[in-house]
Design an enzyme around this catalytic site. Sequence first.
Site, PDB file in Angstrom:
ATOM      1  N   GLY A  36       0.806  -1.206   0.000  1.00  0.00           N
ATOM      2  CA  GLY A  36       0.000   0.000   0.000  1.00  0.00           C
ATOM      3  C   GLY A  36       0.841   1.258   0.000  1.00  0.00           C
ATOM      4  O   GLY A  36       2.016   1.237   0.385  1.00  0.00           O
ATOM      5  N   ASN A  44       4.489  -1.500   9.427  1.00  0.00           N
ATOM      6  CA  ASN A  44       3.460  -2.507   9.147  1.00  0.00           C
ATOM      7  C   ASN A  44       3.434  -3.632  10.181  1.00  0.00           C
ATOM      8  O   ASN A  44       2.397  -4.245  10.401  1.00  0.00           O
ATOM      9  CB  ASN A  44       3.656  -3.095   7.753  1.00  0.00           C
ATOM     10  N   ASN A 103       2.857 -10.188   4.140  1.00  0.00           N
ATOM     11  CA  ASN A 103       1.502  -9.647   4.035  1.00  0.00           C
ATOM     12  C   ASN A 103       1.297  -9.065   2.637  1.00  0.00           C
ATOM     13  O   ASN A 103       2.097  -8.239   2.190  1.00  0.00           O
ATOM     14  CB  ASN A 103       1.306  -8.563   5.097  1.00  0.00           C
ATOM     15  N   ARG A 183       2.030   7.562   6.752  1.00  0.00           N
ATOM     16  CA  ARG A 183       2.035   6.862   5.465  1.00  0.00           C
ATOM     17  C   ARG A 183       1.849   7.832   4.306  1.00  0.00           C
ATOM     18  O   ARG A 183       2.452   7.657   3.240  1.00  0.00           O
ATOM     19  CB  ARG A 183       0.951   5.781   5.448  1.00  0.00           C
ATOM     20  N   HIS A 261      -7.629  -6.811   5.521  1.00  0.00           N
ATOM     21  CA  HIS A 261      -6.406  -7.149   4.800  1.00  0.00           C
ATOM     22  C   HIS A 261      -5.152  -7.038   5.658  1.00  0.00           C
ATOM     23  O   HIS A 261      -4.067  -7.368   5.203  1.00  0.00           O
ATOM     24  CB  HIS A 261      -6.286  -6.217   3.588  1.00  0.00           C
ATOM     25  N   TRP A 262      -5.304  -6.607   6.892  1.00  0.00           N
ATOM     26  CA  TRP A 262      -4.160  -6.282   7.749  1.00  0.00           C
ATOM     27  C   TRP A 262      -4.240  -7.098   9.033  1.00  0.00           C
ATOM     28  O   TRP A 262      -4.196  -6.557  10.133  1.00  0.00           O
ATOM     29  CB  TRP A 262      -4.185  -4.791   8.052  1.00  0.00           C
TER      30      TRP A 262
END
Length: 281
Positions: A36, A44, A103, A183, A261-262
């Site tokens: 991402g 992360n 991931n 981010r 998703h995390w």
Amino acid sequence: MSTPTMIEQTVDVGGKTIFYAETGAGPAVLLLHGGGPGASGVANFSRNIAELAKSFRVIVPDLPGYGRSSKGVDQNDPFGYLANSIRGLLDRLDIRKAHLVGNSYGGACALRLALDTPDRVDRMVLMGPGGIGTTRALPTTGLQHLLAYYGGSGPSRDKLETFIREDLVFDGSAVPAEVIDTRYQSSIDPEVIANPPLRRPSGLRTLWRMDFTRDSRLAELGTPTLVIWGSADKVNRPSGGKMLADIMPNCDLLLAANAGHWVQWERADYFNQVTHAFLTV
């Protein structure tokens, strides 16, 4: 969960700089982050490093194109480029064989590394890995938002916040604003804007190369693998987990409730426990 004191280093791999942080002692475990905008290794895996470092030598690189590593990824074979870079990092650290925890984009990197050189990988833990059945259905809404981040009007904090809160995680309100701020600042590095590391595949050959379910080697890959997939993943479809479990001969599958998703961030305690157990079998 606090992050322990870490050694930070950069090494040259094939003329490119790879940054990594390291802590703990024991068997080597590489934590490979997702793709991402603005992603980086330590950020992360901020909720996992300290726990895993109690039993392992934890190495957390910034993948090529991200963080403090050199920018630019070979778009003709992005997963292969990532795998070659991480294998080169292992070589520089004199690590013959390691566990890989990946991931999304990092999961695709881990899987490609294992397919190309299975003797270099001990065990794998993959969380919603990329490249699973991607040519067999239209991209998810989350993946479309991800790939469009640098397109159109260009990157913005609003775009990133929408992606993180609505697509990346199960409960968007749980993500602190400072995570998004950090981010976003990383995502607007001029070198990244000029050459985004994650983009839509160009050409049918690249597209098919990035779908592991079309790689005949997958059915022969004996690496013990644990796939953990968030049941509410809006970026990579949870059905990909069943695909891997059906094809790979030594693949266990866990579907994590109340996670997107995390998983390593949203269900950190659960993730840390099952990952530790799997890597110490």
